[in-house]
Scaffold this active site. Structure first.
Site, PDB file in Angstrom:
ATOM      1  N   ASP A  86       0.881  -1.165   0.000  1.00 52.15           N
ATOM      2  CA  ASP A  86       0.000   0.000   0.000  1.00 52.15           C
ATOM      3  C   ASP A  86       0.928   1.226   0.000  1.00 52.15           C
ATOM      4  O   ASP A  86       1.749   1.375   0.916  1.00 52.15           O
ATOM      5  CB  ASP A  86      -0.857  -0.058   1.271  1.00 52.15           C
ATOM      6  CG  ASP A  86      -1.667   1.209   1.495  1.00 52.15           C
ATOM      7  OD1 ASP A  86      -1.522   2.171   0.726  1.00 52.15           O
ATOM      8  OD2 ASP A  86      -2.434   1.228   2.480  1.00 52.15           O
ATOM      9  N   VAL A  87       0.799   2.068  -1.010  1.00 47.33           N
ATOM     10  CA  VAL A  87       1.756   3.186  -1.130  1.00 47.33           C
ATOM     11  C   VAL A  87       1.567   4.264  -0.070  1.00 47.33           C
ATOM     12  O   VAL A  87       2.370   5.183   0.034  1.00 47.33           O
ATOM     13  CB  VAL A  87       1.701   3.844  -2.539  1.00 47.33           C
ATOM     14  CG1 VAL A  87       2.153   2.880  -3.604  1.00 47.33           C
ATOM     15  CG2 VAL A  87       0.314   4.399  -2.828  1.00 47.33           C
ATOM     16  N   LYS A 137       1.910  14.721 -12.636  1.00 48.35           N
ATOM     17  CA  LYS A 137       0.990  15.860 -12.641  1.00 48.35           C
ATOM     18  C   LYS A 137      -0.450  15.367 -12.669  1.00 48.35           C
ATOM     19  O   LYS A 137      -0.647  14.202 -12.982  1.00 48.35           O
ATOM     20  CB  LYS A 137       1.277  16.766 -13.837  1.00 48.35           C
ATOM     21  CG  LYS A 137       1.154  16.061 -15.199  1.00 48.35           C
ATOM     22  CD  LYS A 137       0.163  16.703 -16.099  1.00 48.35           C
ATOM     23  CE  LYS A 137      -1.107  15.913 -16.252  1.00 48.35           C
ATOM     24  NZ  LYS A 137      -1.665  15.933 -17.569  1.00 48.35           N
ATOM     25  N   HIS A 167       6.001  16.534 -18.898  1.00 47.57           N
ATOM     26  CA  HIS A 167       6.742  15.919 -20.007  1.00 47.57           C
ATOM     27  C   HIS A 167       6.858  16.838 -21.218  1.00 47.57           C
ATOM     28  O   HIS A 167       7.710  16.631 -22.073  1.00 47.57           O
ATOM     29  CB  HIS A 167       6.169  14.544 -20.377  1.00 47.57           C
ATOM     30  CG  HIS A 167       4.885  14.576 -21.151  1.00 47.57           C
ATOM     31  ND1 HIS A 167       3.689  14.947 -20.600  1.00 47.57           N
ATOM     32  CD2 HIS A 167       4.618  14.277 -22.443  1.00 47.57           C
ATOM     33  CE1 HIS A 167       2.742  14.870 -21.521  1.00 47.57           C
ATOM     34  NE2 HIS A 167       3.274  14.466 -22.659  1.00 47.57           N
ATOM     35  N   ASP A 224      -5.798  19.547 -16.490  1.00 47.93           N
ATOM     36  CA  ASP A 224      -5.023  18.500 -17.167  1.00 47.93           C
ATOM     37  C   ASP A 224      -3.924  19.090 -18.062  1.00 47.93           C
ATOM     38  O   ASP A 224      -2.825  18.554 -18.133  1.00 47.93           O
ATOM     39  CB  ASP A 224      -5.981  17.649 -18.019  1.00 47.93           C
ATOM     40  CG  ASP A 224      -5.260  16.539 -18.780  1.00 47.93           C
ATOM     41  OD1 ASP A 224      -4.476  15.809 -18.150  1.00 47.93           O
ATOM     42  OD2 ASP A 224      -5.471  16.408 -20.007  1.00 47.93           O
ATOM     43  N   HIS A 229       1.124  22.156 -18.712  1.00 53.94           N
ATOM     44  CA  HIS A 229       1.825  22.135 -20.005  1.00 53.94           C
ATOM     45  C   HIS A 229       1.792  23.489 -20.735  1.00 53.94           C
ATOM     46  O   HIS A 229       2.809  23.944 -21.258  1.00 53.94           O
ATOM     47  CB  HIS A 229       1.208  21.080 -20.924  1.00 53.94           C
ATOM     48  CG  HIS A 229       1.184  19.696 -20.345  1.00 53.94           C
ATOM     49  ND1 HIS A 229       2.209  19.186 -19.586  1.00 53.94           N
ATOM     50  CD2 HIS A 229       0.261  18.702 -20.421  1.00 53.94           C
ATOM     51  CE1 HIS A 229       1.907  17.943 -19.223  1.00 53.94           C
ATOM     52  NE2 HIS A 229       0.734  17.636 -19.713  1.00 53.94           N
ATOM     53  N   LYS A 327     -10.114  18.473 -26.371  1.00 50.19           N
ATOM     54  CA  LYS A 327     -10.181  17.081 -26.832  1.00 50.19           C
ATOM     55  C   LYS A 327     -11.252  16.975 -27.926  1.00 50.19           C
ATOM     56  O   LYS A 327     -12.173  17.803 -27.991  1.00 50.19           O
ATOM     57  CB  LYS A 327     -10.594  16.162 -25.676  1.00 50.19           C
ATOM     58  CG  LYS A 327      -9.643  16.168 -24.496  1.00 50.19           C
ATOM     59  CD  LYS A 327      -8.575  15.113 -24.653  1.00 50.19           C
ATOM     60  CE  LYS A 327      -7.722  14.989 -23.411  1.00 50.19           C
ATOM     61  NZ  LYS A 327      -6.372  14.519 -23.713  1.00 50.19           N
TER      62      LYS A 327
HETATM   63  C1  BG6 Z   1      -1.039  14.538 -20.859  1.00 51.58           C
HETATM   64  C2  BG6 Z   1      -2.509  14.789 -20.671  1.00 51.58           C
HETATM   65  O1  BG6 Z   1      -0.300  15.098 -19.810  1.00 51.58           O
HETATM   66  O2  BG6 Z   1      -0.630  15.091 -22.093  1.00 51.58           O
HETATM   67  C3  BG6 Z   1      -3.303  14.215 -21.822  1.00 51.58           C
HETATM   68  O3  BG6 Z   1      -2.943  14.190 -19.444  1.00 51.58           O
HETATM   69  C4  BG6 Z   1      -2.778  14.714 -23.142  1.00 51.58           C
HETATM   70  O4  BG6 Z   1      -4.687  14.520 -21.689  1.00 51.58           O
HETATM   71  C5  BG6 Z   1      -1.268  14.508 -23.219  1.00 51.58           C
HETATM   72  O5  BG6 Z   1      -3.414  13.990 -24.182  1.00 51.58           O
HETATM   73  C6  BG6 Z   1      -0.668  15.145 -24.458  1.00 51.58           C
HETATM   74  O6  BG6 Z   1       0.687  14.813 -24.546  1.00 51.58           O
HETATM   75  P1  BG6 Z   1       1.218  13.751 -25.605  1.00 51.58           P
HETATM   76  O7  BG6 Z   1       2.599  13.447 -25.183  1.00 51.58           O
HETATM   77  O8  BG6 Z   1       0.295  12.541 -25.505  1.00 51.58           O
HETATM   78  O9  BG6 Z   1       1.093  14.434 -26.913  1.00 51.58           O
END
Ligand code: BG6
Length: 455
Positions: A86-87, A137, A167, A224, A229, A327
């Protein structure tokens, strides 16, 4: 130095889809990692032996890392182990860390609702010297959450050993903001309100919910994508030149920009929120967002968010930065576009119309173009629109591969700092509040369309 990547949430979707493939790429690029320097210990609730975990991981790698040679994937599978636990329980975490050889990199590949419980449990574990902690995140749900998470993290390890994942910071197009701006004489002198009319940071996706309702329906587009990002891209575009390309300099300059972002004066004018209805994207029929499995329509989660940002400082006064993401849109338009001001006097009279110069930095395929006006081929005094184009070559490491390389190497360049995380929430919190108070209408847009009309 031997390093063990301890992945909490080691049987989750993120691990299978992004972390294991990233590690496999790293094993391809870095012989020392492959030959024994790096191992992975996955921690999850599953009652799995190491062998069972390896079978699961082998299948995920076949599915998501087909681009990596089979012998490298096998080498990685041989370095994997699994620990049931369990974390949020200190005893289980202690057991896992006892099994981790060398320096641990503890990674929270978990839903953000358990970040705090996990970090608090870690405070009861004696973490070895040099431990690094990575956190996925979104970093909390609001500014108070982010503050609390930061306070616990700082009790565990120094700030330089915390990686708050974004990322996008490791994506080639985003990284090239640094090269383009700070390794050329050409752009920096015009990189300001005197020469730039407006900036767009757009991440439109054709993808819909993709079975992620459990997470996405409680997050929405603002939390999100935009809070992290898109604001990180804005920070890299707008920041002052850093003294060095290292984590401390970059974070300090990015934080300055985030601090200067003004809260929207008029929510209904400066922000747009939308939610997709049934439609067709790329020949695929998508249902109404609200009838997707796991979605609670009463939450009024947005699948589209737009925010026109103003930055209160000398360099950017009066320049709108339009951030937009959604989306189930008709096209994958994913780019940064810098629109320059018109020339002060166009000497070509009626023979040529000059459009503004535009610098575009596109994602996937990664591409930079500079759209400019030149003399025409037929009539040299008529203007023609031309484009200088650069295809950015494929990189050996995906964004996650690069982040893992940094984390495992102990060098923090591509991370969000404590201050940046808190500032980003400071920016979006008033929007979240206004949206939930109904100050901005939730607009419908059909899947496959260009987005809500007001956008
Ligand atoms: C993620 C989001 O961090 O980035 C997603 O949670 C999104 O909703 C995604 O689709 C986009 O990044 P990538 O690397 O999939 O183009």
């Amino acid at each position: 130095m031997q390093t063990t990547f301890v992945v909490l949430g080691g049987t989750g979707d993120l691990t299978g889809r992004l972390l294991l493939p990233g590690l496999a790429e790293l094993f391809t690029a870095d012989a020392r990692a492959r030959d024994g320097d790096v191992a992975l210990l996955a921690v999850s609730q599953q009652d799995w032996s190491d062998e069972e975990y390896r079978d699961w991981a082998r299948a995920r790698l076949a599915e998501h890392a087909g681009h990596v040679a089979e012998d490298v994937r096998d080498a990685l599978v041989g370095r994997l182990a699994h620990q049931q636990g369990d974390v949020t329980a200190a005893t289980d975490l202690r057991k896992a860390l006892d099994r981790a050889a060398g320096r641990p990199v503890v990674y929270l590949a978990l839903p953000n609702t358990v970040f705090l419980g996990t970090l608090q449990a870690l405070t009861e574990v004696d973490l070895p010297e040099g431990t690094t902690i990575g956190v996925e995140k979104p970093f909390g749900r609001d500014q108070a959450d982010a503050r609390e998470l930061n306070a616990v993290l700082h009790r565990l390890v120094p700030e330089e050993r915390v990686f708050r994942t974004d990322h996008f910071l490791a994506m080639q197009t985003v990284l090239n903001l640094l090269g383009l701006r700070f390794a050329n004489r050409l752009f920096e002198p015009v990189w300001n309100a005197g020469h730039i009319e407006r900036v767009e940071i757009v991440f439109d996706e054709t993808l819909g919910l993709e079975g992620r309702a459990g997470y996405y329906d409680t997050a929405g587009a603002l939390r999100d994508m935009l809070q992290n990002h898109l604001l990180q891209q804005l920070a890299l575009i707008a920041m002052e030149p850093p003294q060095a390309i290292d984590g401390a300099s970059l974070s300090a300059r990015k934080a300055d920009v985030l601090r200067a972002v003004r809260s929207p004066a008029d929510m209904a004018r400066d922000t747009v929120r939308g939610r997709y209805t049934a439609g067709t994207v790329d020949g695929r029929a998508l249902p109404d967002y609200t009838s997707e499995e796991g979605v609670d329509p009463a939450r009024e989660t947005e699948t589209y968010a737009e925010y026109t940002v103003t930055i209160d400082n000398w360099r950017w006064s009066g320049v709108p930065f339009r951030l937009r993401t959604g989306k189930a849109l008709g096209t994958d338009r994913q780019e940064i576009a810098i629109w320059f001001k018109p020339v002060p006097h166009l000497a070509f009279g009626s023979r040529g119309q000059a459009e503004p110069d535009v610098l575009r930095m596109r994602f996937d395929p990664d591409h930079i173009s500079l759209e400019i006006n030149l003399n025409g081929a037929d009539d040299p005094f008529e203007l023609e629109r031309r484009s200088l184009d650069i295809d950015l070559p494929p990189t050996p490491l995906s964004a996650y591969g690069l982040l893992l390389a940094e984390m495992l190497g102990g060098e923090r360049t591509l991370s969000i700092s404590d201050v940046e995380a808190e500032e980003s929430w400071r920016i979006v919190e008033p929007i979240l509040a206004a949206w939930s108070a109904g100050e901005v209408p939730l607009l419908d847009y059909p899947a496959g369309s260009a987005g809500p009309a007001a956008g």
